[in-house]
Design a protein around this motif. Structure first.
Motif, PDB file in Angstrom:
ATOM      1  N   ARG A   1      -4.711  -0.981  -4.069  1.00 63.27           N
ATOM      2  CA  ARG A   1      -3.765   0.128  -3.944  1.00 63.27           C
ATOM      3  C   ARG A   1      -4.332   1.401  -4.578  1.00 63.27           C
ATOM      4  O   ARG A   1      -4.153   2.504  -4.047  1.00 63.27           O
ATOM      5  CB  ARG A   1      -2.436  -0.255  -4.590  1.00 63.27           C
TER       6      ARG A   1
ATOM      7  N   TYR B   1      -6.574   3.133  -2.139  1.00 62.08           N
ATOM      8  CA  TYR B   1      -5.835   3.877  -1.114  1.00 62.08           C
ATOM      9  C   TYR B   1      -5.196   5.138  -1.688  1.00 62.08           C
ATOM     10  O   TYR B   1      -5.107   6.163  -0.997  1.00 62.08           O
ATOM     11  CB  TYR B   1      -4.779   2.984  -0.460  1.00 62.08           C
TER      12      TYR B   1
ATOM     13  N   ILE C   1       0.877  -1.182   0.000  1.00 58.32           N
ATOM     14  CA  ILE C   1       0.000   0.000   0.000  1.00 58.32           C
ATOM     15  C   ILE C   1       0.904   1.219   0.000  1.00 58.32           C
ATOM     16  O   ILE C   1       1.559   1.521   1.005  1.00 58.32           O
ATOM     17  CB  ILE C   1      -0.934  -0.001   1.222  1.00 58.32           C
TER      18      ILE C   1
END
Length: 393
Positions: free
Chosen positions: A298, A301, A212
């Motif tokens: 990802r 995020y 992440i």
């Protein structure tokens, strides 16, 4: 009846402390949970199909070290991600979540003494609490090394006295860091490995937030160790599917390192560990092999980073995290800020002091709050706006 003294001074765990602080007060609005780092994005829908297809494995004791398929999938992932070849038969073991491994690796690898004295276990401060408890469990001296803005939110182990480093047996390090989101650079890893070689200690690298990040993938310690020709018996790597794949409840992680280190960890775990059930091992093998869902996760995020930057970017002291999913926000007093935010808005955050050690005035977390960016985007934006207006308005 006597009880052990080594745990007598443990502080209350962070979340019971938080409940004691907040729950005696009514929330000042609809409740928004931004405390625990429990991913809320969807995991791949086919995971349940794999578990069901392998349900017959519930009838058998699962392999303690992980099935050949799971160990192979983990090693294939390490090769793709870090460019390092790991032997699935001797250099990796499946874990029932990394917390178990972070604890048991110390039990298996920390010597009873170092250079004729009580060993030291280094840990960043703030830190993941299992590091401290592992040190106490093996009779070592936990040494908390502040990771502050001045040190780039990573611990400066090299700044410790030689006497401490010569007694050091293990150094825990988390990169990307929880809670600050700082990432160890290639140069940081190089210096740490050189320090470990000079003073003869092991590095326990907790990289569970490695997938992440904002832009470039964080450099891993195995990559740098290989470039340096370092002895892999000195490196013990931990990672899991909890953050990478939004599967905190699957409890699937791994430990990788030198053959002798892994042999010792396996041997201890054969007596005391709880292996991952077979159907879950089968699912984990498939999950480690898939990157599509990781890229999608990802990207979500990265959208949340953008929301945080938009809402909080003008605040003095705001430091955008490089990776992970926490915000580490400066305040005058973390407990007072968390209580004020709860009473006036219903937003629930964690005082930074609960993640660190130190007396008042010496705790590196006491002037911070940790905010988990795990809620859906609309809820995250609403929570951050309330937080900004309440604490910084």
């Amino acid at each position: 009846m006597k009880f052990p003294e080594r745990f007598s001074n443990l502080p209350e765990y962070a979340f019971p402390r938080l409940r004691a602080l907040l729950d005696v007060h009514a929330p000042g609005g609809d409740v928004l949970h931004m405390t625990i780092g429990e991913p809320k994005h969807d995991f791949p829908p086919w995971v349940m199909d794999v578990i069901a297809e392998n349900a017959h494995l519930f009838q058998s004791y699962p392999p303690n070290e992980g099935s050949p398929e799971l160990r192979g999938a983990i090693c294939d992932w390490i090769s793709r991600r870090y460019g390092v070849i790991i032997d699935p038969d001797s250099q990796v073991m499946a874990l029932n979540g990394t917390r178990e491994g972070l604890y048991n690796a110390a039990m298996a690898l920390c010597p009873e003494e170092k250079n004729g004295a009580k060993p030291v276990v280094l840990t960043p401060n703030p830190f993941y609490q299992v590091y401290m408890v592992a040190a106490l469990s093996v009779g070592a001296e936990p040494r908390f090394v502040s990771a502050t803005a001045e040190t780039g939110h990573l611990p400066d182990f090299a700044g410790l006295p030689s006497e401490v480093l010569d007694r050091t047996a293990i150094a825990y390090i988390c990169s990307p860091a929880n809670p600050q989101g700082a990432v160890a650079s290639r140069e940081y890893w190089q210096r740490l490995i050189q320090l470990a070689e000079r003073h003869d200690f092991r590095i326990f690298a907790d990289e569970c937030y490695s997938e992440i990040y904002r832009a470039a993938p964080p450099t891993g310690i195995l990559t740098v160790a290989q470039e340096m020709g370092a002895d892999l018996e000195r490196i013990v790597l931990f990672n899991s599917l909890s953050k990478r794949s939004n599967l905190a409840g699957l409890r699937s992680g791994f430990v990788a390192g030198g053959p002798e280190s892994i042999r010792r960890i396996r041997q201890l775990r054969a007596y005391s560990g709880a292996p991952l059930p077979g159907p879950l091992q089968a699912a984990a093998a498939r999950i480690w092999a898939d990157e599509v869902h990781v890229e999608e996760n990802r990207a979500l995020y990265q959208e949340k980073y953008a929301i945080a930057d938009e809402v909080l970017g003008d605040l003095q002291g705001y430091a955008p995290p490089e990776a992970g999913f926490f915000l580490w926000l400066p305040v005058e007093d973390g407990e007072r800020a968390a209580l004020k935010l709860w009473q006036e808005t219903g937003v629930r955050v964690l005082p930074g002091a609960y993640l660190a050690q130190g007396a008042p005035g010496q705790n590196p977390g006491e002037t911070y709050i940790r905010v988990a960016m795990v809620a859906p985007k609309t809820e995250l934006r609403r929570g951050l706006e309330r937080l900004r207006d309440c604490l910084y308005g």
